[in-house]
Motif scaffolding. Structure first.
Motif, PDB file in Angstrom:
ATOM      1  N   ALA A  77      -9.842 -18.760  16.373  1.00 28.40           N
ATOM      2  CA  ALA A  77     -10.884 -19.049  17.654  1.00 28.40           C
ATOM      3  C   ALA A  77     -10.219 -18.290  19.041  1.00 28.40           C
ATOM      4  CB  ALA A  77     -10.686 -20.661  17.882  1.00 28.40           C
ATOM      5  N   TYR A  78     -10.874 -18.212  19.887  1.00 31.06           N
ATOM      6  CA  TYR A  78     -10.742 -17.605  21.087  1.00 31.06           C
ATOM      7  C   TYR A  78     -10.989 -18.551  22.425  1.00 31.06           C
ATOM      8  CZ  TYR A  78     -10.346 -14.117  24.919  1.00 31.06           C
ATOM      9  OH  TYR A  78      -9.906 -13.314  26.102  1.00 31.06           O
ATOM     10  N   ALA A  79      -9.920 -18.635  23.075  1.00 33.44           N
ATOM     11  CA  ALA A  79      -9.922 -19.511  24.236  1.00 33.44           C
ATOM     12  C   ALA A  79      -9.702 -18.698  25.596  1.00 33.44           C
ATOM     13  CB  ALA A  79      -8.988 -20.746  24.259  1.00 33.44           C
ATOM     14  N   VAL A 129     -11.753 -23.247  24.511  1.00 34.30           N
ATOM     15  CA  VAL A 129     -12.021 -22.384  23.407  1.00 34.30           C
ATOM     16  C   VAL A 129     -13.631 -22.023  23.591  1.00 34.30           C
ATOM     17  CG1 VAL A 129     -12.562 -22.273  20.952  1.00 34.30           C
ATOM     18  CG2 VAL A 129     -10.512 -23.132  21.675  1.00 34.30           C
ATOM     19  N   VAL A 136     -13.626 -24.017  12.313  1.00 38.71           N
ATOM     20  CA  VAL A 136     -13.000 -24.829  13.499  1.00 38.71           C
ATOM     21  C   VAL A 136     -14.005 -24.687  14.493  1.00 38.71           C
ATOM     22  CG1 VAL A 136     -10.619 -24.460  12.817  1.00 38.71           C
ATOM     23  CG2 VAL A 136     -11.594 -22.598  14.052  1.00 38.71           C
ATOM     24  N   ILE A 139     -13.541 -27.214  17.765  1.00 39.23           N
ATOM     25  CA  ILE A 139     -12.630 -26.989  19.039  1.00 39.23           C
ATOM     26  C   ILE A 139     -13.282 -26.188  20.160  1.00 39.23           C
ATOM     27  CG2 ILE A 139     -10.475 -27.359  17.636  1.00 39.23           C
ATOM     28  CD1 ILE A 139     -10.218 -24.191  17.903  1.00 39.23           C
ATOM     29  N   MET A 144      -7.277 -26.058  25.276  1.00 34.34           N
ATOM     30  CA  MET A 144      -6.020 -25.838  24.271  1.00 34.34           C
ATOM     31  C   MET A 144      -4.960 -26.016  25.116  1.00 34.34           C
ATOM     32  SD  MET A 144      -7.967 -25.845  21.792  1.00 34.34           S
ATOM     33  CE  MET A 144      -7.016 -25.911  20.416  1.00 34.34           C
ATOM     34  N   PHE A 169       2.587 -29.650  13.284  1.00 31.08           N
ATOM     35  CA  PHE A 169       2.039 -30.845  13.793  1.00 31.08           C
ATOM     36  C   PHE A 169       0.731 -31.061  13.100  1.00 31.08           C
ATOM     37  CE2 PHE A 169      -1.472 -29.188  16.946  1.00 31.08           C
ATOM     38  CZ  PHE A 169      -1.154 -27.875  16.730  1.00 31.08           C
ATOM     39  N   LEU A 171      -3.016 -31.056  12.922  1.00 33.72           N
ATOM     40  CA  LEU A 171      -4.340 -30.301  13.429  1.00 33.72           C
ATOM     41  C   LEU A 171      -5.491 -31.452  13.529  1.00 33.72           C
ATOM     42  CD1 LEU A 171      -4.100 -26.908  11.190  1.00 33.72           C
ATOM     43  CD2 LEU A 171      -3.170 -27.510  13.593  1.00 33.72           C
ATOM     44  N   LEU A 172      -6.220 -31.013  14.638  1.00 39.76           N
ATOM     45  CA  LEU A 172      -7.470 -31.811  14.760  1.00 39.76           C
ATOM     46  C   LEU A 172      -8.374 -31.530  13.713  1.00 39.76           C
ATOM     47  CD1 LEU A 172      -8.450 -30.574  18.431  1.00 39.76           C
ATOM     48  CD2 LEU A 172      -7.603 -32.710  17.944  1.00 39.76           C
ATOM     49  N   VAL A 180       0.174 -23.355  14.209  1.00 37.89           N
ATOM     50  CA  VAL A 180      -1.073 -22.421  15.125  1.00 37.89           C
ATOM     51  C   VAL A 180      -0.286 -21.244  15.334  1.00 37.89           C
ATOM     52  CG1 VAL A 180      -2.556 -22.105  17.064  1.00 37.89           C
ATOM     53  CG2 VAL A 180      -2.552 -24.403  15.967  1.00 37.89           C
ATOM     54  N   LEU A 207      -6.015 -15.581  21.413  1.00 38.96           N
ATOM     55  CA  LEU A 207      -6.857 -15.591  20.367  1.00 38.96           C
ATOM     56  C   LEU A 207      -5.723 -16.467  19.323  1.00 38.96           C
ATOM     57  CD1 LEU A 207      -7.393 -14.381  17.230  1.00 38.96           C
ATOM     58  CD2 LEU A 207      -9.289 -14.531  18.801  1.00 38.96           C
ATOM     59  N   GLY A 208      -6.309 -17.326  18.784  1.00 38.95           N
ATOM     60  CA  GLY A 208      -5.382 -18.136  17.870  1.00 38.95           C
ATOM     61  C   GLY A 208      -5.984 -18.476  16.607  1.00 38.95           C
ATOM     62  N   SER A 210      -5.244 -21.091  13.074  1.00 39.74           N
ATOM     63  CA  SER A 210      -4.498 -22.603  12.469  1.00 39.74           C
ATOM     64  C   SER A 210      -4.294 -22.207  11.120  1.00 39.74           C
ATOM     65  CB  SER A 210      -5.409 -23.520  12.855  1.00 39.74           C
ATOM     66  OG  SER A 210      -6.967 -23.336  12.434  1.00 39.74           O
TER      67      SER A 210
END
Ligand code: WA2
Length: 281
Positions: A77-79, A129, A136, A139, A144, A169, A171-172, A180, A207-208, A210
């Motif tokens: 994903a990109y935030a 995001v 995903v 999100i 974030m 952790f 994740l959603l 991540v 840019l992330g 998961s």
């Protein structure tokens, strides 16, 4: 003799463990390189072109078609980096409000889906995001920086210019532990020998990717022979006072254990693979 058998068994375990650790590390490194390349793709075709050549649909299509390049990831994903002064303009342009990430200890489980998230409370800056792989898509619009692990990762990624990893952790929308990986995207004006302050200043997004550890490690080990013979655990060993198990089971005899080191590319996190035979001699 009995001693030779035990020696031989120990050697077999060490070899099998080292092989599994190497395969996992290599696959992780392959996907890390492709996530890095994706951050450059966003920089070139979203920020580098007017109008942008990427929207949610193109991002979704491209990331789905290149999924094979990122083994072990469950989604990318990109935030965007949005300072508070630009929040109103940003929300008006996108037609949605930046949402606060809420976890299960803050809400009833039923409310713990991003569609029900509240607007993000006022902060200096946000990281909503704007593009997400379909896996995903939940999100999109979530800030974030309102999640502790994600926020820490974003801050470390943009100050360092390197790919950085969270500790494990939940994740959603997942019942498993995951991690991540984050790369910052910078304005092209950033000099190659930039200071931390210059990096933070030139940051435009994140840019992330998961990684859902249990399901992905399981898939990987499945492809290797003798899964019936040995049990494998993967630990985050960064904090020596408390190892965090990212993958594994309770079975096997730990009196006979081999530890292989794992390098996931972030020098500030340590990982290990612990292997043992499922059955006693
Ligand atoms: N991605 C997917 N599921 C998550 C998550 C995440 N972060 N955090 C909690 N559950 C867009 O670093 C920027 C991805 C964060 C990137």
């Amino acid at each position: 003799t009995n001693e030779e058998i035990i020696m031989k068994r120990r050697e077999t375990l060490a070899n099998m463990c080292d092989e599994r650790a190497r395969v996992l590390q290599d696959q992780f490194n392959v996907s890390l390189n492709h996530v890095h390349a994706l951050s450059i793709l966003v920089s070139t075709f979203h920020h580098g072109k007017i109008p942008s050549a990427i929207d949610q649909r193109t991002f979704e299509e491209y990331t789905e078609r290149t999924n094979f390049e990122r083994p072990l990831t469950s989604g990318v994903a990109y935030a965007l980096k949005v300072p508070h002064s630009e929040r109103e303009k940003f929300e008006k342009e996108h037609g949605w409000a930046i949402k606060k990430m809420e976890t299960e200890d803050q809400t009833v489980v039923q409310d713990c889906v991003p569609e029900n998230f509240d607007p993000a409370p006022i902060q200096d800056e946000y990281a909503p995001v704007i593009f997400a792989q379909e896996t995903v898509s939940h999100i999109v619009s979530v800030d974030m920086m309102s999640g502790e692990e994600d926020r820490e990762n974003i801050l470390r990624a943009r100050a360092s210019g390197k790919g950085v990893l969270t500790s494990p952790f939940k994740l959603l929308k997942s019942n498993h532990l995951g991690v991540v990986l984050t790369f910052a995207v910078y304005d092209t004006s950033l000099p190659p020998d930039a200071t931390e302050e210059q990096r933070v200043e030139a940051t435009i997004g994140y840019l992330g990717a998961s990684y859902d550890m249990p399901s992905l490690v399981e898939k990987l080990l499945h492809q290797l022979a003798s899964k019936q013979t040995i049990a494998v655990d993967v630990y985050d060993t960064t904090n020596t006072s408390g190892l965090i198990k990212m993958y594994g089971s309770e079975i096997g005899d730990i009196s006979e254990q081999h530890i292989s080191s794992l390098d996931f590319g972030d020098p500030s996190r340590n990982h290990e693979m612990h292997c043992r035979f499922k059955h006693k001699l």
